[in-house]
Structures are given as structure tokens and as C-alpha cells.
Design a protein around this motif. Sequence first.
Motif, PDB file in Angstrom:
ATOM      1  N   MET A   1       0.850  -1.185   0.000  1.00 39.32           N
ATOM      2  CA  MET A   1       0.000   0.000   0.000  1.00 39.32           C
ATOM      3  C   MET A   1       0.894   1.246   0.000  1.00 39.32           C
ATOM      4  SD  MET A   1      -2.865   1.010   2.806  1.00 39.32           S
ATOM      5  CE  MET A   1      -4.384   1.392   2.043  1.00 39.32           C
ATOM      6  N   ASP A   2       0.649   2.144  -0.933  1.00 36.43           N
ATOM      7  CA  ASP A   2       1.443   3.360  -1.028  1.00 36.43           C
ATOM      8  C   ASP A   2       0.982   4.381  -0.005  1.00 36.43           C
ATOM      9  OD1 ASP A   2       2.980   2.449  -3.123  1.00 36.43           O
ATOM     10  OD2 ASP A   2       1.614   3.216  -4.646  1.00 36.43           O
ATOM     11  N   ARG A   3       1.952   5.021   0.606  1.00 33.88           N
ATOM     12  CA  ARG A   3       1.659   6.103   1.545  1.00 33.88           C
ATOM     13  C   ARG A   3       2.167   7.392   0.932  1.00 33.88           C
ATOM     14  NH1 ARG A   3       3.450   3.507   7.299  1.00 33.88           N
ATOM     15  NH2 ARG A   3       1.787   1.990   7.362  1.00 33.88           N
ATOM     16  N   VAL A   4       1.299   8.363   0.844  1.00 34.87           N
ATOM     17  CA  VAL A   4       1.688   9.674   0.351  1.00 34.87           C
ATOM     18  C   VAL A   4       1.906  10.554   1.569  1.00 34.87           C
ATOM     19  CG1 VAL A   4       0.997  11.651  -1.044  1.00 34.87           C
ATOM     20  CG2 VAL A   4       0.346   9.341  -1.750  1.00 34.87           C
ATOM     21  N   TYR A   5       3.172  10.890   1.793  1.00 34.49           N
ATOM     22  CA  TYR A   5       3.504  11.706   2.954  1.00 34.49           C
ATOM     23  C   TYR A   5       3.295  13.180   2.646  1.00 34.49           C
ATOM     24  CZ  TYR A   5       5.305   7.643   5.334  1.00 34.49           C
ATOM     25  OH  TYR A   5       5.402   6.423   5.948  1.00 34.49           O
ATOM     26  N   VAL A   6       2.614  13.839   3.545  1.00 33.87           N
ATOM     27  CA  VAL A   6       2.421  15.286   3.463  1.00 33.87           C
ATOM     28  C   VAL A   6       3.531  15.952   4.262  1.00 33.87           C
ATOM     29  CG1 VAL A   6       0.891  17.178   4.105  1.00 33.87           C
ATOM     30  CG2 VAL A   6      -0.058  15.092   3.152  1.00 33.87           C
ATOM     31  N   CYS A   7       3.806  15.427   5.434  1.00 28.77           N
ATOM     32  CA  CYS A   7       4.817  15.987   6.333  1.00 28.77           C
ATOM     33  C   CYS A   7       5.925  14.955   6.531  1.00 28.77           C
ATOM     34  CB  CYS A   7       4.182  16.339   7.678  1.00 28.77           C
ATOM     35  SG  CYS A   7       5.357  16.947   8.905  1.00 28.77           S
ATOM     36  N   SER A   8       7.062  15.222   5.916  1.00 25.01           N
ATOM     37  CA  SER A   8       8.197  14.313   6.049  1.00 25.01           C
ATOM     38  C   SER A   8       8.828  14.390   7.435  1.00 25.01           C
ATOM     39  CB  SER A   8       9.260  14.646   4.996  1.00 25.01           C
ATOM     40  OG  SER A   8       8.732  14.488   3.713  1.00 25.01           O
ATOM     41  N   CYS A   9       8.771  15.553   8.045  1.00 27.08           N
ATOM     42  CA  CYS A   9       9.395  15.727   9.363  1.00 27.08           C
ATOM     43  C   CYS A   9       8.789  14.794  10.407  1.00 27.08           C
ATOM     44  CB  CYS A   9       9.256  17.174   9.831  1.00 27.08           C
ATOM     45  SG  CYS A   9      10.127  18.371   8.800  1.00 27.08           S
ATOM     46  N   PHE A  10       7.470  14.617  10.368  1.00 26.39           N
ATOM     47  CA  PHE A  10       6.791  13.802  11.375  1.00 26.39           C
ATOM     48  C   PHE A  10       6.096  12.577  10.786  1.00 26.39           C
ATOM     49  CE2 PHE A  10       7.122  17.998  13.360  1.00 26.39           C
ATOM     50  CZ  PHE A  10       7.786  17.636  14.529  1.00 26.39           C
ATOM     51  N   GLY A  11       6.309  12.299   9.499  1.00 22.37           N
ATOM     52  CA  GLY A  11       5.753  11.101   8.884  1.00 22.37           C
ATOM     53  C   GLY A  11       4.236  11.092   8.828  1.00 22.37           C
ATOM     54  N   VAL A  12       3.631  12.248   8.594  1.00 18.38           N
ATOM     55  CA  VAL A  12       2.172  12.355   8.538  1.00 18.38           C
ATOM     56  C   VAL A  12       1.731  12.178   7.081  1.00 18.38           C
ATOM     57  CG1 VAL A  12       0.168  13.811   9.009  1.00 18.38           C
ATOM     58  CG2 VAL A  12       2.149  13.875  10.532  1.00 18.38           C
ATOM     59  N   GLU A  14      -1.143  11.825   3.849  1.00 23.44           N
ATOM     60  CA  GLU A  14      -2.325  12.527   3.338  1.00 23.44           C
ATOM     61  C   GLU A  14      -3.595  11.927   3.950  1.00 23.44           C
ATOM     62  OE1 GLU A  14      -4.378  13.026  -0.995  1.00 23.44           O
ATOM     63  OE2 GLU A  14      -2.228  13.426  -0.865  1.00 23.44           O
ATOM     64  N   LYS A  15      -3.608  10.605   4.095  1.00 23.54           N
ATOM     65  CA  LYS A  15      -4.761   9.932   4.691  1.00 23.54           C
ATOM     66  C   LYS A  15      -4.997  10.416   6.125  1.00 23.54           C
ATOM     67  CE  LYS A  15      -6.497   5.407   6.013  1.00 23.54           C
ATOM     68  NZ  LYS A  15      -6.190   3.999   6.196  1.00 23.54           N
ATOM     69  N   GLN A  16      -3.919  10.585   6.887  1.00 24.89           N
ATOM     70  CA  GLN A  16      -4.063  11.054   8.267  1.00 24.89           C
ATOM     71  C   GLN A  16      -4.598  12.482   8.312  1.00 24.89           C
ATOM     72  OE1 GLN A  16       0.062  10.028   9.190  1.00 24.89           O
ATOM     73  NE2 GLN A  16      -0.689   8.863  10.956  1.00 24.89           N
ATOM     74  N   VAL A  17      -4.113  13.338   7.411  1.00 22.66           N
ATOM     75  CA  VAL A  17      -4.607  14.714   7.362  1.00 22.66           C
ATOM     76  C   VAL A  17      -6.098  14.709   7.048  1.00 22.66           C
ATOM     77  CG1 VAL A  17      -4.483  16.917   6.116  1.00 22.66           C
ATOM     78  CG2 VAL A  17      -2.376  15.726   6.777  1.00 22.66           C
TER      79      VAL A  17
END
Length: 81
Positions: A1-12, A14-17
Motif C-alpha cells: 500500500m502506497d503512503r503519500v507523505y504530506v509531512c516528512s518531518c513527522f511522517g504524517v 495525506e490519509k491522516q490529514v
Amino acid sequence: MDRVYVCSCFGVTEKQVKEHADAGACTPRQIASASKAGTDCGSCVRRIQAILGRGSCPRRELLDQGVPALTSEAAALSEAA
């Protein structure tokens, strides 16, 4: 499953946002409070704004009244409205 990171600093991701937005976060600051995204280097803030969009926020009225948007109290007030 691909994860699209919005915040690289904290590993957040797009799904979490989007999950935080669905829970009532209407602003990048509220996303930051919920996940830390946008609080380090700040390069993701524009992406967070884009995810949130300019649409209506179901709890915007509560925010304007000073009620925190990410609480169960706000959810109950929003549903009662």
C-alpha cells in the motif's frame, strides 16, 4: 500500500490529514495540533491547506464561538445544530 507523505518531518500521511479534517480540523493549525504536521520546517503547510480546501467546515461556527473543533463536546454541539 502506497503512503503519500504530506509531512516528512513527522511522517504524517495525506490519509491522516484527511482523517483529522473529517474529525473536524478546519485549519492547518488544527491539523498541527492533532498531528504535529507543519510545526517543524513548515514546507507542508501549503499542501495541508490544499487538502483542506476552501470548502465549508461543519464546525466553523463553533470555532467562531470559541469552542474547540476537535472535542467530543464540539461534535455533540455540531450534531445538535
